[in-house]
Design a protein around this motif. Sequence first.
Motif, PDB file in Angstrom:
ATOM      1  N   GLU A  25       0.879  -1.078   0.007  1.00 54.89           N
ATOM      2  CA  GLU A  25       0.069   0.176  -0.011  1.00 54.89           C
ATOM      3  C   GLU A  25       0.786   1.233  -0.010  1.00 54.89           C
ATOM      4  OE1 GLU A  25      -4.119  -0.872   2.474  1.00 54.89           O
ATOM      5  OE2 GLU A  25      -2.300  -0.997   3.417  1.00 54.89           O
ATOM      6  N   SER A  26       0.119   2.308  -0.297  1.00 55.48           N
ATOM      7  CA  SER A  26       0.748   3.627  -0.096  1.00 55.48           C
ATOM      8  C   SER A  26       1.359   3.779   1.434  1.00 55.48           C
ATOM      9  CB  SER A  26      -0.560   4.678  -0.170  1.00 55.48           C
ATOM     10  OG  SER A  26       0.058   5.851   0.266  1.00 55.48           O
ATOM     11  N   PHE A  27       2.453   4.521   1.398  1.00 51.91           N
ATOM     12  CA  PHE A  27       3.046   4.737   2.449  1.00 51.91           C
ATOM     13  C   PHE A  27       4.076   3.529   3.259  1.00 51.91           C
ATOM     14  CE2 PHE A  27      -0.021   8.140   3.734  1.00 51.91           C
ATOM     15  CZ  PHE A  27       0.764   8.942   4.184  1.00 51.91           C
ATOM     16  N   ALA A  28       3.717   2.147   2.722  1.00 49.44           N
ATOM     17  CA  ALA A  28       4.666   1.149   2.982  1.00 49.44           C
ATOM     18  C   ALA A  28       5.990   1.437   2.443  1.00 49.44           C
ATOM     19  CB  ALA A  28       4.164  -0.076   2.359  1.00 49.44           C
ATOM     20  N   ASP A  29       6.213   2.327   1.270  1.00 48.02           N
ATOM     21  CA  ASP A  29       7.441   2.631   0.646  1.00 48.02           C
ATOM     22  C   ASP A  29       7.616   4.341   0.910  1.00 48.02           C
ATOM     23  OD1 ASP A  29       5.673   3.662  -1.052  1.00 48.02           O
ATOM     24  OD2 ASP A  29       6.545   2.628  -2.951  1.00 48.02           O
ATOM     25  N   GLY A  30       6.790   4.871   1.757  1.00 48.13           N
ATOM     26  CA  GLY A  30       6.868   6.176   1.965  1.00 48.13           C
ATOM     27  C   GLY A  30       6.341   7.003   0.940  1.00 48.13           C
ATOM     28  N   LEU A  31       5.910   6.475  -0.149  1.00 49.28           N
ATOM     29  CA  LEU A  31       5.149   7.266  -1.095  1.00 49.28           C
ATOM     30  C   LEU A  31       3.648   7.306  -0.880  1.00 49.28           C
ATOM     31  CD1 LEU A  31       7.600   6.062  -3.888  1.00 49.28           C
ATOM     32  CD2 LEU A  31       7.737   8.224  -2.744  1.00 49.28           C
ATOM     33  N   LEU A  32       3.107   8.331  -1.761  1.00 49.60           N
ATOM     34  CA  LEU A  32       1.631   8.507  -2.055  1.00 49.60           C
ATOM     35  C   LEU A  32       1.315   7.595  -3.038  1.00 49.60           C
ATOM     36  CD1 LEU A  32       0.976  12.018  -1.597  1.00 49.60           C
ATOM     37  CD2 LEU A  32       0.841  10.495   0.021  1.00 49.60           C
ATOM     38  N   ASP A  33       0.236   6.906  -3.207  1.00 49.22           N
ATOM     39  CA  ASP A  33      -0.374   6.290  -4.328  1.00 49.22           C
ATOM     40  C   ASP A  33      -0.501   7.386  -5.396  1.00 49.22           C
ATOM     41  OD1 ASP A  33      -0.593   3.697  -3.366  1.00 49.22           O
ATOM     42  OD2 ASP A  33      -2.549   3.695  -2.594  1.00 49.22           O
ATOM     43  N   GLY A  34      -0.375   6.462  -6.764  1.00 46.30           N
ATOM     44  CA  GLY A  34      -0.630   7.447  -8.098  1.00 46.30           C
ATOM     45  C   GLY A  34      -2.074   7.335  -8.286  1.00 46.30           C
ATOM     46  N   PRO A  35      -2.602   7.785  -9.272  1.00 44.47           N
ATOM     47  CA  PRO A  35      -3.961   7.386  -9.792  1.00 44.47           C
ATOM     48  C   PRO A  35      -4.579   6.121 -10.226  1.00 44.47           C
ATOM     49  CG  PRO A  35      -2.833   8.579 -11.646  1.00 44.47           C
ATOM     50  CD  PRO A  35      -1.721   8.505 -10.431  1.00 44.47           C
ATOM     51  N   CYS A  36      -5.465   5.678  -9.908  1.00 44.96           N
ATOM     52  CA  CYS A  36      -6.053   4.434 -10.292  1.00 44.96           C
ATOM     53  C   CYS A  36      -7.179   4.693 -11.341  1.00 44.96           C
ATOM     54  CB  CYS A  36      -6.215   3.593  -9.424  1.00 44.96           C
ATOM     55  SG  CYS A  36      -7.245   4.167  -7.985  1.00 44.96           S
ATOM     56  N   PHE A  37      -7.607   3.632 -12.093  1.00 49.03           N
ATOM     57  CA  PHE A  37      -8.705   3.677 -13.063  1.00 49.03           C
ATOM     58  C   PHE A  37      -9.532   2.476 -13.209  1.00 49.03           C
ATOM     59  CE2 PHE A  37      -5.077   6.635 -14.068  1.00 49.03           C
ATOM     60  CZ  PHE A  37      -5.947   7.856 -14.824  1.00 49.03           C
ATOM     61  N   THR A  38     -10.708   2.446 -13.464  1.00 44.31           N
ATOM     62  CA  THR A  38     -11.400   1.328 -13.691  1.00 44.31           C
ATOM     63  C   THR A  38     -12.331   1.551 -15.042  1.00 44.31           C
ATOM     64  OG1 THR A  38     -13.022  -0.484 -12.994  1.00 44.31           O
ATOM     65  CG2 THR A  38     -13.264   1.603 -12.265  1.00 44.31           C
ATOM     66  N   ARG A  39     -13.206   0.743 -15.447  1.00 45.20           N
ATOM     67  CA  ARG A  39     -13.948   0.778 -16.699  1.00 45.20           C
ATOM     68  C   ARG A  39     -14.906   2.064 -16.345  1.00 45.20           C
ATOM     69  NH1 ARG A  39     -16.418  -4.667 -18.724  1.00 45.20           N
ATOM     70  NH2 ARG A  39     -17.391  -4.767 -16.596  1.00 45.20           N
ATOM     71  N   PRO A  40     -15.329   2.664 -17.448  1.00 43.24           N
ATOM     72  CA  PRO A  40     -15.096   2.293 -18.756  1.00 43.24           C
ATOM     73  C   PRO A  40     -13.712   2.835 -19.423  1.00 43.24           C
ATOM     74  CG  PRO A  40     -16.643   4.056 -18.616  1.00 43.24           C
ATOM     75  CD  PRO A  40     -16.535   3.715 -17.179  1.00 43.24           C
ATOM     76  N   GLU A  41     -13.244   2.187 -20.500  1.00 43.84           N
ATOM     77  CA  GLU A  41     -12.092   2.869 -20.885  1.00 43.84           C
ATOM     78  C   GLU A  41     -11.934   4.341 -21.242  1.00 43.84           C
ATOM     79  OE1 GLU A  41     -10.866  -0.234 -23.995  1.00 43.84           O
ATOM     80  OE2 GLU A  41      -9.726   1.418 -24.866  1.00 43.84           O
ATOM     81  N   VAL A  42     -13.314   4.803 -21.711  1.00 41.50           N
ATOM     82  CA  VAL A  42     -13.347   6.238 -21.762  1.00 41.50           C
ATOM     83  C   VAL A  42     -14.324   6.842 -21.148  1.00 41.50           C
ATOM     84  CG1 VAL A  42     -13.364   8.110 -23.624  1.00 41.50           C
ATOM     85  CG2 VAL A  42     -12.136   5.996 -24.135  1.00 41.50           C
ATOM     86  N   TRP A  43     -14.165   7.973 -20.352  1.00 43.55           N
ATOM     87  CA  TRP A  43     -15.335   8.302 -19.616  1.00 43.55           C
ATOM     88  C   TRP A  43     -15.124   9.942 -19.592  1.00 43.55           C
ATOM     89  CZ3 TRP A  43     -15.864  11.226 -15.007  1.00 43.55           C
ATOM     90  CH2 TRP A  43     -17.149  11.247 -14.570  1.00 43.55           C
ATOM     91  N   ARG A  44     -16.517  10.405 -20.124  1.00 42.62           N
ATOM     92  CA  ARG A  44     -16.437  11.863 -20.304  1.00 42.62           C
ATOM     93  C   ARG A  44     -15.289  12.323 -21.176  1.00 42.62           C
ATOM     94  NH1 ARG A  44     -20.997  11.052 -18.244  1.00 42.62           N
ATOM     95  NH2 ARG A  44     -21.771  11.688 -16.234  1.00 42.62           N
ATOM     96  N   GLY A  45     -15.146  11.519 -22.063  1.00 45.66           N
ATOM     97  CA  GLY A  45     -14.004  12.029 -22.946  1.00 45.66           C
ATOM     98  C   GLY A  45     -12.524  11.706 -22.681  1.00 45.66           C
ATOM     99  N   VAL A  46     -12.383  11.128 -21.378  1.00 43.74           N
ATOM    100  CA  VAL A  46     -11.035  10.911 -20.770  1.00 43.74           C
ATOM    101  C   VAL A  46     -10.717   9.460 -20.813  1.00 43.74           C
ATOM    102  CG1 VAL A  46      -9.559  11.159 -18.998  1.00 43.74           C
ATOM    103  CG2 VAL A  46     -11.100  12.820 -19.487  1.00 43.74           C
ATOM    104  N   ALA A  47      -9.756   9.129 -21.578  1.00 42.97           N
ATOM    105  CA  ALA A  47      -9.166   7.661 -21.742  1.00 42.97           C
ATOM    106  C   ALA A  47      -8.261   7.164 -20.576  1.00 42.97           C
ATOM    107  CB  ALA A  47      -8.421   7.541 -23.182  1.00 42.97           C
TER     108      ALA A  47
END
Length: 254
Positions: free
Chosen positions: A172-194
């Motif tokens: 998890e985040s913090f285990a290596d002293g860093l924040l998590d980056g972004p994560c994504f799930t479906r759909p592949e494109v949402w509101r025009g953002v892939a």
Amino acid sequence: MRFDVVSLFPGVFDSVLDYGVSARALDRGIVRFRTWNPRDYSTDAYQSIDDRPYGGGPGMVMLAEPLEAALAAARADLEREGLNPYVIYFSPRGGRLDQEKVLTLARKPALTLVCGRYEGVDERLLRQSVAEEISLGDFVLSGGEVAALALMDAVIRQLPGVLGNAASALEESFADGLLDGPCFTRPEVWRGVAVPEVLRSGDHAAIARWRLKMSLGTTWERRPDLLARRGMSSDEQGLLDEYRRERGLGDKAI
Ligand code: 9WO
């Protein structure tokens, strides 16, 4: 691990511990939990648990005596199992809770969490009975209960056997002293953002590198203090430089 909570509002804890990771840990017997209500240990005819502050001022202060009696009852119960609890009080005066502290507390066999209400607790009780004061941050709550729940949640998920391998606390985040980056799930494109192409590439090494780059970049942008404390390998420095170039942020030093 055993948690004992001293609180005037023990019902607050049921609502949270009944769900998710905490509920599973309780079901499996990895965590045991008991509440102790100072009201049940008050000694006068009115079951008083508070009184007016010496020196005047608004509000009421929790009496030392019922709190001590509740703590003694918890101690006696723990004693029968050979447990000696580490007693914590929650207050903005305390040392700030962080993941390092969470891991330290997760190694203790028994934590007793004292929750203040009203204007606070008679200082003499704190000096006599509390090993450590802990703060979640620079803000004021109506009582220590919500802070106790946050601490319990953070500690419980670190106990062996609570999280599955898939959700290992080490990943998890913090285990290596860093924040998590972004994560994504479906759909592949949402509101025009892939979704970023690399995440759909199936190239696991490239995905791991991209995630590390985004973690470094996110931590650099939002919590440079964390990054400065942790330091970076030259490989990580290279990834962060790449992140900055992609963002047009140049090579500004941390
Ligand atoms: C409140 C407070 C405010 C400013 C400076 C010092 C302070 N101490 C307390 C305090 O101990 N309050 C008691 C516990 C009684 C009232 C409710 N309490 C509380 C705990 N409010 N806010 C917290 C808390 C605990 C952990 N992290 C952030 C806030």
